[in-house]
Write a protein that holds these residues in place. Sequence first.
Motif: not given
Length: 124
Positions: A39-40, A42-53, A94-97, A108-109
């Motif tokens: 997230q920067s 003035g901008k909405e939170r943006e998906f960057v990457a994901a990885i399966s289990r 950058y957020y780790c989730v 993000d939900t």
Amino acid sequence: QVQLVESGGGLVQAGDSHRLSCAASGRSFSSYAMGWFRQSPGKEREFVAAISRSGISTYYPDSVKGRFTISRDNSKNTVALQMNNLKPEDTAVYYCVSKRTWGSYYTDTSYDVWGQGTQVTVSS
């Protein structure tokens, strides 16, 4: 209580490569998919990457596909984001989730645990 701690943020030049890391504790790491959002101002939170289990499947938006790579090490409870050919528009916190057991990888939900974030600034 699961905790995610990011590291590796900083100031880089456009075109550079940079790597973020995230250490997880508190629950069975390999049981959950992981991801990164940004997230920067003035901008909405943006998906960057994901990885399966298992780490077999990865997911990216078009904005970073081919430049960013997500990986995980289930033996060390860590997830990393390798960022290549960085651009000024990649500047963000950058957020780790950690993902819930349901929901889309891209929204993000679907993620119930968030790290505190790490700032990446890309100068032109």
